[in-house]
Design a protein around this motif. Structure first.
Motif, PDB file in Angstrom:
ATOM      1  N   THR A   1       0.851  -1.194   0.000  1.00  0.00           N
ATOM      2  CA  THR A   1       0.000   0.000   0.000  1.00  0.00           C
ATOM      3  C   THR A   1       0.879   1.234   0.000  1.00  0.00           C
ATOM      4  OG1 THR A   1      -0.093   0.075   2.406  1.00  0.00           O
ATOM      5  CG2 THR A   1      -1.856  -1.126   1.283  1.00  0.00           C
TER       6      THR A   1
ATOM      7  N   ASN B   1      -5.430   6.707  -0.310  1.00  0.00           N
ATOM      8  CA  ASN B   1      -4.303   5.860  -0.627  1.00  0.00           C
ATOM      9  C   ASN B   1      -4.278   5.607  -2.129  1.00  0.00           C
ATOM     10  OD1 ASN B   1      -2.343   3.903  -0.804  1.00  0.00           O
ATOM     11  ND2 ASN B   1      -3.711   2.267  -0.160  1.00  0.00           N
ATOM     12  N   ARG B   2      -3.377   6.284  -2.835  1.00  0.00           N
ATOM     13  CA  ARG B   2      -3.269   6.116  -4.281  1.00  0.00           C
ATOM     14  C   ARG B   2      -1.981   5.358  -4.597  1.00  0.00           C
ATOM     15  NH1 ARG B   2      -6.946   8.927  -7.033  1.00  0.00           N
ATOM     16  NH2 ARG B   2      -7.967  10.712  -6.062  1.00  0.00           N
TER      17      ARG B   2
ATOM     18  N   ARG C   1      -7.139   1.263   0.014  1.00  0.00           N
ATOM     19  CA  ARG C   1      -7.261   2.710  -0.128  1.00  0.00           C
ATOM     20  C   ARG C   1      -8.115   3.236   1.017  1.00  0.00           C
ATOM     21  NH1 ARG C   1     -10.194   5.575  -5.340  1.00  0.00           N
ATOM     22  NH2 ARG C   1     -10.398   7.668  -4.457  1.00  0.00           N
TER      23      ARG C   1
ATOM     24  N   SER D   1      -7.227   2.681  -7.291  1.00  0.00           N
ATOM     25  CA  SER D   1      -6.675   3.985  -6.934  1.00  0.00           C
ATOM     26  C   SER D   1      -7.370   5.160  -7.599  1.00  0.00           C
ATOM     27  CB  SER D   1      -5.174   4.028  -7.255  1.00  0.00           C
ATOM     28  OG  SER D   1      -4.957   3.864  -8.642  1.00  0.00           O
TER      29      SER D   1
END
Length: 298
Positions: A200, A207-208, A220, A290
């Protein structure tokens, strides 16, 4: 933020050997691990391999990924609140699906405190060669554990010929091209390889995953900036691709005093009223998530 490794793998694949060797390497580096271990039976056989000075929480008589999910969250909260440690290792039972196991440890209550480095699946190489002999349901779980890994350990290589080793490595790479593969014996993996995992990529809001680094399974964390219309939000859910496996958290809904507890699993949606004002965030688990635009998050 605590780094988290999730050790997956079928029954007898060598997960506990990986666990004990990883603990040794962490301690040699001056890092203190904590362990969350899941066993299906009443007796904690595997936990006997963990030294007494290491914080340990156990899930007995239940799977971390289904009925034990709420208990798992409670155990994690206890660890985070009461123990000093640097790295958390979660060893799932051999009967656990890795997506569901990751879902169980990604409670919005403490998602910002955990940095899941990745799913490490220990593959029994002999079982891979004989996978066609497994019952269909068992074979399906065995393959799912491999397909969703960020790192594959092709274990028990010392029992195979050179040709068999090459065959297994090629087939595993073809089956899960996103995962790195290393050949191991007795579940031994250099700590440096684990530390390079990037399951991650976190920010404080969303969270990209970086382009080119999105792995087979990612997470994410989405924060809401405004309340959403419940029906419109459900209309959006129906447009999601099948690669979105799980979502859970607290969604601010128009007309509701507090964000509602929300769960999404393979197209199924559940809403529950929440009587305490929780932070409006959800965790998403899936593949290629994402760039999804979440209503109310911008």
């Amino acid at each position: 933020m605590k780094d988290v490794y999730l050790f997956s793998g079928f029954l007898g694949s060598g997960k506990t050997s990986l666990l004990t060797d990883t603990i040794r390497q962490l301690k040699e580096k001056g890092l203190k691990p904590a362990i969350l271990m899941n066993e299906l039976g009443k007796l904690p056989f595997d936990s006997q391999a963990v030294d007494e000075d290491i914080p340990l929480k156990e899930m007995l008589e239940g799977c971390i990924c289904c009925t034990g999910s709420e208990k798992t969250e409670a155990q994690l909260q206890t660890l985070l609140a009461g123990e000093a440690f640097d790295v958390l290792i979660i060893e799932t039972t051999g009967a656990a699906h890795p997506v569901e196991a990751l879902d169980a440890v990604y409670s919005p209550l403490f998602a910002k405190q955990l940095n899941v480095k990745g799913i490490v699946t220990v593959v029994d190489s002999l079982l891979w060669l004989n996978r066609q002999t497994l019952p269909p349901q068992v074979r399906s779980l065995f393959l799912e554990q491999i397909r969703h890994a960020h790192l594959l350990l092709a274990n028990k290589m010392d029992l195979l010929s050179d040709d068999q080793q090459a065959k297994i490595t090629y087939e595993l790479q073809s089956f899960n091209p996103s995962a790195a593969i290393i050949q191991t014996s007795h579940g031994k993996c250099p700590l440096s390889i684990l530390e390079r995992l990037k399951g991650t990529v976190r920010t404080t809001d969303v969270n990209r995953a970086r382009i080119g680094e999105e792995l087979a399974l990612s997470t994410r964390l989405v924060s809401f900036k405004q309340s959403v219309d419940k029906e419109e939000f459900e209309d959006w859910l129906r447009t999601l691709p099948s690669s979105v496996y799980r979502m859970k958290g607290y969604v601010p809904v128009l007309g509701m005093k507090n964000p509602m507890l929300f769960q999404y699993s393979y197209g199924m949606v559940q809403w529950l009223p929440e009587y305490v004002k929780m932070e409006p965030v959800i965790v998403m688990i899936g593949e290629q998530i994402s760039q999804l635009q979440v209503p109310g998050s911008v």
